[in-house]
Design an enzyme around this catalytic site. Structure first.
Site, PDB file in Angstrom:
ATOM      1  N   PRO A   9      -9.494   2.700 -13.792  1.00  0.00           N
ATOM      2  CA  PRO A   9      -8.217   2.515 -14.485  1.00  0.00           C
ATOM      3  C   PRO A   9      -7.708   1.074 -14.440  1.00  0.00           C
ATOM      4  O   PRO A   9      -7.879   0.379 -13.436  1.00  0.00           O
ATOM      5  CB  PRO A   9      -7.258   3.434 -13.712  1.00  0.00           C
ATOM      6  CG  PRO A   9      -7.912   3.674 -12.398  1.00  0.00           C
ATOM      7  CD  PRO A   9      -9.388   3.620 -12.653  1.00  0.00           C
ATOM      8  N   ASN A  10      -7.121   0.681 -15.540  1.00  0.00           N
ATOM      9  CA  ASN A  10      -6.444  -0.617 -15.712  1.00  0.00           C
ATOM     10  C   ASN A  10      -7.401  -1.802 -15.847  1.00  0.00           C
ATOM     11  O   ASN A  10      -6.963  -2.918 -16.129  1.00  0.00           O
ATOM     12  CB  ASN A  10      -5.435  -0.885 -14.570  1.00  0.00           C
ATOM     13  CG  ASN A  10      -4.356   0.167 -14.527  1.00  0.00           C
ATOM     14  OD1 ASN A  10      -3.717   0.454 -15.540  1.00  0.00           O
ATOM     15  ND2 ASN A  10      -4.163   0.800 -13.380  1.00  0.00           N
ATOM     16  N   TYR A  22      -6.751 -11.134 -10.406  1.00  0.00           N
ATOM     17  CA  TYR A  22      -8.008 -10.641 -10.987  1.00  0.00           C
ATOM     18  C   TYR A  22      -8.752 -11.676 -11.833  1.00  0.00           C
ATOM     19  O   TYR A  22      -9.849 -11.393 -12.322  1.00  0.00           O
ATOM     20  CB  TYR A  22      -7.730  -9.378 -11.816  1.00  0.00           C
ATOM     21  CG  TYR A  22      -7.156  -8.254 -10.971  1.00  0.00           C
ATOM     22  CD1 TYR A  22      -7.903  -7.718  -9.926  1.00  0.00           C
ATOM     23  CD2 TYR A  22      -5.883  -7.750 -11.208  1.00  0.00           C
ATOM     24  CE1 TYR A  22      -7.389  -6.710  -9.127  1.00  0.00           C
ATOM     25  CE2 TYR A  22      -5.361  -6.728 -10.415  1.00  0.00           C
ATOM     26  CZ  TYR A  22      -6.119  -6.223  -9.382  1.00  0.00           C
ATOM     27  OH  TYR A  22      -5.604  -5.217  -8.592  1.00  0.00           O
ATOM     28  N   ALA A  76      -7.489   1.765  -8.454  1.00  0.00           N
ATOM     29  CA  ALA A  76      -6.590   2.325  -7.442  1.00  0.00           C
ATOM     30  C   ALA A  76      -7.031   3.700  -6.944  1.00  0.00           C
ATOM     31  O   ALA A  76      -6.587   4.140  -5.877  1.00  0.00           O
ATOM     32  CB  ALA A  76      -5.172   2.393  -8.000  1.00  0.00           C
ATOM     33  N   HIS A  79      -8.239   4.161  -3.311  1.00  0.00           N
ATOM     34  CA  HIS A  79      -7.367   4.341  -2.154  1.00  0.00           C
ATOM     35  C   HIS A  79      -6.897   5.780  -1.994  1.00  0.00           C
ATOM     36  O   HIS A  79      -6.229   6.099  -1.021  1.00  0.00           O
ATOM     37  CB  HIS A  79      -6.170   3.385  -2.292  1.00  0.00           C
ATOM     38  CG  HIS A  79      -6.587   1.994  -2.704  1.00  0.00           C
ATOM     39  ND1 HIS A  79      -7.422   1.213  -1.938  1.00  0.00           N
ATOM     40  CD2 HIS A  79      -6.346   1.278  -3.842  1.00  0.00           C
ATOM     41  CE1 HIS A  79      -7.655   0.058  -2.564  1.00  0.00           C
ATOM     42  NE2 HIS A  79      -7.010   0.085  -3.723  1.00  0.00           N
ATOM     43  N   ASP A  86     -16.294  12.534  -3.010  1.00  0.00           N
ATOM     44  CA  ASP A  86     -17.248  13.652  -2.934  1.00  0.00           C
ATOM     45  C   ASP A  86     -18.305  13.558  -4.029  1.00  0.00           C
ATOM     46  O   ASP A  86     -19.472  13.902  -3.803  1.00  0.00           O
ATOM     47  CB  ASP A  86     -16.516  14.992  -3.029  1.00  0.00           C
ATOM     48  CG  ASP A  86     -16.027  15.476  -1.668  1.00  0.00           C
ATOM     49  OD1 ASP A  86     -16.395  14.854  -0.637  1.00  0.00           O
ATOM     50  OD2 ASP A  86     -15.279  16.477  -1.628  1.00  0.00           O
ATOM     51  N   GLU A  97     -19.746   0.254  -4.398  1.00  0.00           N
ATOM     52  CA  GLU A  97     -18.354   0.110  -4.836  1.00  0.00           C
ATOM     53  C   GLU A  97     -18.015  -1.369  -4.905  1.00  0.00           C
ATOM     54  O   GLU A  97     -18.360  -2.134  -3.991  1.00  0.00           O
ATOM     55  CB  GLU A  97     -17.421   0.809  -3.839  1.00  0.00           C
ATOM     56  CG  GLU A  97     -15.947   0.590  -4.187  1.00  0.00           C
ATOM     57  CD  GLU A  97     -15.034   1.520  -3.429  1.00  0.00           C
ATOM     58  OE1 GLU A  97     -15.374   2.723  -3.306  1.00  0.00           O
ATOM     59  OE2 GLU A  97     -13.978   1.054  -2.972  1.00  0.00           O
ATOM     60  N   HIS A  99     -15.020  -4.453  -5.980  1.00  0.00           N
ATOM     61  CA  HIS A  99     -13.644  -4.846  -6.305  1.00  0.00           C
ATOM     62  C   HIS A  99     -13.638  -6.316  -6.648  1.00  0.00           C
ATOM     63  O   HIS A  99     -14.291  -7.124  -5.968  1.00  0.00           O
ATOM     64  CB  HIS A  99     -12.708  -4.591  -5.120  1.00  0.00           C
ATOM     65  CG  HIS A  99     -12.611  -3.146  -4.778  1.00  0.00           C
ATOM     66  ND1 HIS A  99     -11.836  -2.264  -5.487  1.00  0.00           N
ATOM     67  CD2 HIS A  99     -13.250  -2.415  -3.836  1.00  0.00           C
ATOM     68  CE1 HIS A  99     -11.987  -1.053  -4.990  1.00  0.00           C
ATOM     69  NE2 HIS A  99     -12.841  -1.100  -3.982  1.00  0.00           N
ATOM     70  N   SER A 101     -10.938  -8.201  -6.465  1.00  0.00           N
ATOM     71  CA  SER A 101     -10.103  -8.851  -5.445  1.00  0.00           C
ATOM     72  C   SER A 101     -10.574  -8.456  -4.052  1.00  0.00           C
ATOM     73  O   SER A 101     -11.287  -7.459  -3.875  1.00  0.00           O
ATOM     74  CB  SER A 101      -8.643  -8.432  -5.644  1.00  0.00           C
ATOM     75  OG  SER A 101      -8.491  -7.040  -5.411  1.00  0.00           O
ATOM     76  N   ARG A 110      -3.854  -0.989   0.172  1.00  0.00           N
ATOM     77  CA  ARG A 110      -5.120  -1.253  -0.536  1.00  0.00           C
ATOM     78  C   ARG A 110      -6.263  -1.521   0.437  1.00  0.00           C
ATOM     79  O   ARG A 110      -7.408  -1.677   0.046  1.00  0.00           O
ATOM     80  CB  ARG A 110      -4.993  -2.503  -1.410  1.00  0.00           C
ATOM     81  CG  ARG A 110      -4.201  -2.287  -2.660  1.00  0.00           C
ATOM     82  CD  ARG A 110      -4.305  -3.552  -3.519  1.00  0.00           C
ATOM     83  NE  ARG A 110      -3.140  -3.693  -4.334  1.00  0.00           N
ATOM     84  CZ  ARG A 110      -3.001  -3.156  -5.548  1.00  0.00           C
ATOM     85  NH1 ARG A 110      -3.967  -2.457  -6.084  1.00  0.00           N
ATOM     86  NH2 ARG A 110      -1.887  -3.325  -6.227  1.00  0.00           N
TER      87      ARG A 110
HETATM   88  C1  DQA Z   1      -9.297  -3.338  -7.747  1.00  0.00           C
HETATM   89  C2  DQA Z   1      -8.410  -3.265  -6.510  1.00  0.00           C
HETATM   90  C3  DQA Z   1      -7.532  -2.034  -6.557  1.00  0.00           C
HETATM   91  O1  DQA Z   1      -6.679  -1.991  -5.407  1.00  0.00           O
HETATM   92  C4  DQA Z   1      -6.661  -2.061  -7.793  1.00  0.00           C
HETATM   93  O2  DQA Z   1      -5.895  -0.875  -7.875  1.00  0.00           O
HETATM   94  C5  DQA Z   1      -7.429  -2.290  -9.037  1.00  0.00           C
HETATM   95  C6  DQA Z   1      -8.485  -3.290  -9.035  1.00  0.00           C
HETATM   96  C7  DQA Z   1     -10.137  -4.636  -7.786  1.00  0.00           C
HETATM   97  O3  DQA Z   1     -11.100  -4.670  -8.544  1.00  0.00           O
HETATM   98  O4  DQA Z   1      -9.806  -5.608  -7.096  1.00  0.00           O
HETATM   99  O5  DQA Z   1      -7.132  -1.729 -10.088  1.00  0.00           O
HETATM  100  O6  DQA Z   1     -10.202  -2.244  -7.722  1.00  0.00           O
END
Ligand code: DQA
Length: 143
Positions: A9-10, A22, A76, A79, A86, A97, A99, A101, A110
């Site tokens: 998301p986002n 970001y 997000a 978290h 699962d 995984e 990220h 950031s 976070r």
């Molecule tokens: C994120 C870090 C998450 O805490 C945040 O909600 C994101 C982006 C990252 O790529 O740094 O949407 O996954």
């Protein structure tokens, strides 16, 4: 080697969203960088972006028998989502995984990822480089 890439998301708003956190690359630019890297690694990428938790789970399930690894930025949901954790546990291929950031240097909430508890590895804080490093790691894993 086929690899699934999921942006959660986002992440569709990259390049417009919280630039100081970001960076200014758009999602299309990140994906172009990944495709370039994948070409050099002789990887075929299947890239998706979704805001929906259930769709992330369904994409992982659908990749069983189709890919040899996955790179997932659950946003997000990292978290909170025991369901995605699962699903990661349920698939037979390695899941890295990522990220953009450094989640460990941000707000307290976070700093823990429940989905990373299930992942093969976690890479955070390298911007788009987190995804690139994940592809290289998957390529190096014994198969
Ligand atoms: C994120 C870090 C998450 O805490 C945040 O909600 C994101 C982006 C990252 O790529 O740094 O949407 O996954």
């Amino acid at each position: 080697m086929k690899v699934l890439v999921i942006h959660g998301p986002n992440l569709n708003l990259l390049g417009a969203r919280e630039l100081s956190v970001y960076g200014d690359l758009t999602l299309d630019e990140v994906n172009a960088r990944l495709r370039k890297e994948a070409d050099g690694l002789e990887m075929e990428l299947h890239i998706h972006q979704t805001a929906r938790e259930g769709e992330i789970i369904e994409l992982l399930h659908a990749a069983i028998g189709e890919v040899e690894g996955a790179v997932v930025n659950p946003g997000a949901y990292s978290h909170t989502s025991r369901a995605i954790a699962d699903a990661i546990r349920a698939v037979p291929f390695p899941v890295v995984e990522v990220h953009l950031s450094n989640i460990h240097a941000r707000e307290q909430w976070r700093r823990h990822s429940v989905t990373a508890e299930a992942a093969t590895a976690i890479i955070a804080g390298l911007g788009a480089g987190s995804y690139v490093a994940a592809l290289r790691f998957l390529k190096e894993l014994p198969r």
